[in-house]
Design a protein around this motif. Structure first.
Motif, PDB file in Angstrom:
ATOM      1  N   ARG A 144     -51.202 -36.492-136.150  1.00  0.00           N
ATOM      2  CA  ARG A 144     -50.657 -37.290-137.257  1.00  0.00           C
ATOM      3  C   ARG A 144     -49.788 -36.459-138.193  1.00  0.00           C
ATOM      4  NH1 ARG A 144     -55.480 -39.699-135.930  1.00  0.00           N
ATOM      5  NH2 ARG A 144     -55.615 -41.994-136.069  1.00  0.00           N
ATOM      6  N   THR A 145     -50.245 -35.241-138.536  1.00  0.00           N
ATOM      7  CA  THR A 145     -49.469 -34.409-139.466  1.00  0.00           C
ATOM      8  C   THR A 145     -48.103 -34.071-138.875  1.00  0.00           C
ATOM      9  OG1 THR A 145     -50.613 -32.465-138.558  1.00  0.00           O
ATOM     10  CG2 THR A 145     -51.481 -33.425-140.611  1.00  0.00           C
ATOM     11  N   ASP A 146     -48.073 -33.755-137.593  1.00  0.00           N
ATOM     12  CA  ASP A 146     -46.812 -33.425-136.931  1.00  0.00           C
ATOM     13  C   ASP A 146     -45.919 -34.656-136.834  1.00  0.00           C
ATOM     14  OD1 ASP A 146     -44.995 -31.769-135.516  1.00  0.00           O
ATOM     15  OD2 ASP A 146     -45.727 -32.570-133.610  1.00  0.00           O
ATOM     16  N   LEU A 147     -46.517 -35.797-136.545  1.00  0.00           N
ATOM     17  CA  LEU A 147     -45.757 -37.043-136.434  1.00  0.00           C
ATOM     18  C   LEU A 147     -45.130 -37.408-137.778  1.00  0.00           C
ATOM     19  CD1 LEU A 147     -45.117 -39.187-134.283  1.00  0.00           C
ATOM     20  CD2 LEU A 147     -47.190 -40.398-134.987  1.00  0.00           C
ATOM     21  N   ALA A 148     -45.907 -37.279-138.870  1.00  0.00           N
ATOM     22  CA  ALA A 148     -45.373 -37.582-140.206  1.00  0.00           C
ATOM     23  C   ALA A 148     -44.207 -36.673-140.537  1.00  0.00           C
ATOM     24  CB  ALA A 148     -46.484 -37.446-141.247  1.00  0.00           C
ATOM     25  N   ARG A 149     -44.351 -35.389-140.207  1.00  0.00           N
ATOM     26  CA  ARG A 149     -43.273 -34.436-140.506  1.00  0.00           C
ATOM     27  C   ARG A 149     -42.017 -34.756-139.709  1.00  0.00           C
ATOM     28  NH1 ARG A 149     -41.698 -30.164-137.840  1.00  0.00           N
ATOM     29  NH2 ARG A 149     -43.566 -30.174-136.502  1.00  0.00           N
ATOM     30  N   ARG A 150     -42.162 -35.043-138.428  1.00  0.00           N
ATOM     31  CA  ARG A 150     -40.997 -35.306-137.587  1.00  0.00           C
ATOM     32  C   ARG A 150     -40.259 -36.583-137.978  1.00  0.00           C
ATOM     33  NH1 ARG A 150     -40.672 -32.566-132.554  1.00  0.00           N
ATOM     34  NH2 ARG A 150     -42.334 -31.036-132.283  1.00  0.00           N
ATOM     35  N   LEU A 151     -40.994 -37.575-138.447  1.00  0.00           N
ATOM     36  CA  LEU A 151     -40.380 -38.853-138.802  1.00  0.00           C
ATOM     37  C   LEU A 151     -40.059 -38.972-140.281  1.00  0.00           C
ATOM     38  CD1 LEU A 151     -42.538 -41.255-136.572  1.00  0.00           C
ATOM     39  CD2 LEU A 151     -40.242 -40.364-136.115  1.00  0.00           C
ATOM     40  N   GLY A 152     -40.406 -37.951-141.056  1.00  0.00           N
ATOM     41  CA  GLY A 152     -40.120 -37.972-142.487  1.00  0.00           C
ATOM     42  C   GLY A 152     -40.925 -39.009-143.240  1.00  0.00           C
ATOM     43  N   LEU A 153     -42.183 -39.212-142.851  1.00  0.00           N
ATOM     44  CA  LEU A 153     -43.044 -40.207-143.489  1.00  0.00           C
ATOM     45  C   LEU A 153     -44.144 -39.506-144.282  1.00  0.00           C
ATOM     46  CD1 LEU A 153     -43.516 -42.612-140.444  1.00  0.00           C
ATOM     47  CD2 LEU A 153     -42.023 -42.968-142.412  1.00  0.00           C
ATOM     48  N   SER A 154     -44.577 -40.148-145.361  1.00  0.00           N
ATOM     49  CA  SER A 154     -45.704 -39.616-146.115  1.00  0.00           C
ATOM     50  C   SER A 154     -46.985 -39.797-145.309  1.00  0.00           C
ATOM     51  CB  SER A 154     -45.831 -40.329-147.456  1.00  0.00           C
ATOM     52  OG  SER A 154     -46.218 -41.683-147.254  1.00  0.00           O
ATOM     53  N   SER A 155     -47.993 -39.000-145.635  1.00  0.00           N
ATOM     54  CA  SER A 155     -49.260 -39.105-144.917  1.00  0.00           C
ATOM     55  C   SER A 155     -49.896 -40.489-145.064  1.00  0.00           C
ATOM     56  CB  SER A 155     -50.225 -38.017-145.401  1.00  0.00           C
ATOM     57  OG  SER A 155     -51.450 -38.093-144.719  1.00  0.00           O
TER      58      SER A 155
END
Length: 380
Positions: A31-42
């Motif tokens: 999840r943390t990597d996915l949020a970073r790659r897509l520019g989304l907040s946690s």
């Protein structure tokens, strides 16, 4: 009871679709990597993935130990959630394949076409798709690739390949007959989509494609976007200029389309009147002189045209395909001749060959259906 199949749940929003698409294309992510790659907040990522998990679109993988901190629990798509059917229509046969959301083929069927009227093609397409839908109850959509000019509503405006000159609402009729969402695209544009998503083009940011067969296709993908042109006709005319071995300037379709190649081979006596492309390929592989002369003609013309295409577009890779692509493989000098016509800086372009079958074409058509399932709209 409604006989129509129940369509699996789709991503509930554009943001959820973006998360789902990323996992479809690039595999499991924490999840943390996915949020970073897509520019989304946690919190946003947590909300979106919870929705997708509840709908059965995603699954959680076993926790992965980390060097520091708590174990990460990657997310991945649930590949059993939905299936898709890709259909490739030629002037001789209809091909259909059931694939997963990642384009993995599960079952394939094909059938010969007799008449190529719109009604006959429709009936054969339904006849292939209906048993596949029955055997795979989680089919979420059907994608159809056809050698034709197709508008944004899935209506065939015209097809030189099939000799259709009146509009035919193929998408609307198929949706009514199959009870499923149907997307219809020009087959070459669908092939480009499939190569960009799951095929050999996936590893390249930009690539050009030349296909030789019943028609000649010339296209490009840049940053995952297929170039379709103002009228969705880009690459469909076969009019890319080339030069023959005897120095004549001609459109590529007049040097490399199957009909032209077979006429040339028959004039040389390489094949008989009733022989087709397979016989020509077999005789060229066996080293028969007149067959090899035909091969060299085709390879020369394609190399000249492809070098021009690479010179203008400067892609990372050049991908060659179509039912006659084996003629290019037989000519061992083809890659070197092509590269010799490029500037020194472009000679490292990657050259890849597709199989001569229609698997990539059917899978490309399925990708059109996958994209509509994820986004709710047609690509392009």
């Amino acid at each position: 009871m409604d006989p129509r199949p129940a369509v699996p749940a789709q991503p509930p929003s554009a943001s959820a679709g973006e998360v789902y698409e990323h996992l479809v294309r690039w595999g499991p992510h924490a999840r943390t990597d996915l949020a970073r790659r897509l520019g989304l907040s946690s919190p946003t990522l947590t909300r979106l993935t919870r929705e997708l998990l509840e709908l059965g679109l995603l699954r959680e993988l076993p926790p992965q130990p980390q060097i520091k901190g708590r174990p990460q629990q990657p997310l991945d798509v649930a590949e059993d959630h939905a299936r898709f059917i890709g259909v490739k229509i030629t002037a001789q046969r209809v091909y259909a394949a059931v694939v997963t959301v990642r384009g993995v083929a599960l079952e394939e069927l094909s059938a010969t076409l007799g008449p190529v009227t719109p009604e006959a093609v429709l009936e054969q397409t339904v006849a292939l798709c209906a048993p596949l839908v029955a055997a795979h109850p989680r089919v979420a959509g059907v994608g159809v690739g056809i050698g034709a000019q197709v508008d944004g509503q899935g209506t065939i405006r015209a097809s030189a390949m099939l000799d259709w000159h009146e509009p035919f609402a193929l998408r609307a009729v198929l949706e009514e007959r199959l009870g499923l969402p149907v997307s219809v695209s020009n087959d070459f544009h669908a092939l480009l989509e499939g190569l960009a998503w799951f095929g050999v083009g996936r590893r390249h940011r930009s690539f050009a494609v030349v296909t030789i067969g019943a028609g000649v296709g010339v296209g490009s993908v840049e940053g995952e976007a297929v170039h379709r042109g103002r009228l969705h006709l880009a690459g469909l005319t076969g009019s890319l200029p080339t030069i023959t071995r005897d120095g004549r300037g001609v459109p590529l379709r007049e040097a490399a389309s199957t009909a032209h190649v077979l006429r040339s081979a028959r004039r040389r006596g390489a094949i008989g009147d009733g022989d087709g492309l397979e016989v020509l390929v077999d005789r060229a592989r066996a080293g028969e002189g007149s067959a090899l002369e035909t091969v060299h003609d085709v390879a020369h013309a394609v190399a000249v045209a492809s070098a021009g295409l690479v010179g203008v577009l400067d892609p990372e890779a050049l991908i060659l395909g179509g039912e006659a692509v084996d003629l290019l493989r037989i000519d061992g000098d083809f890659p070197d001749f092509l590269r010799a016509r490029l500037t020194a800086a472009q000679r490292d372009v990657v050259i890849r060959f597709l199989p001569a079958d229609f698997d990539d074409w059917a899978r490309g058509a399925a990708v059109i259906a996958v994209r509509r399932f994820i986004t709710g709209r047609e690509p392009g």
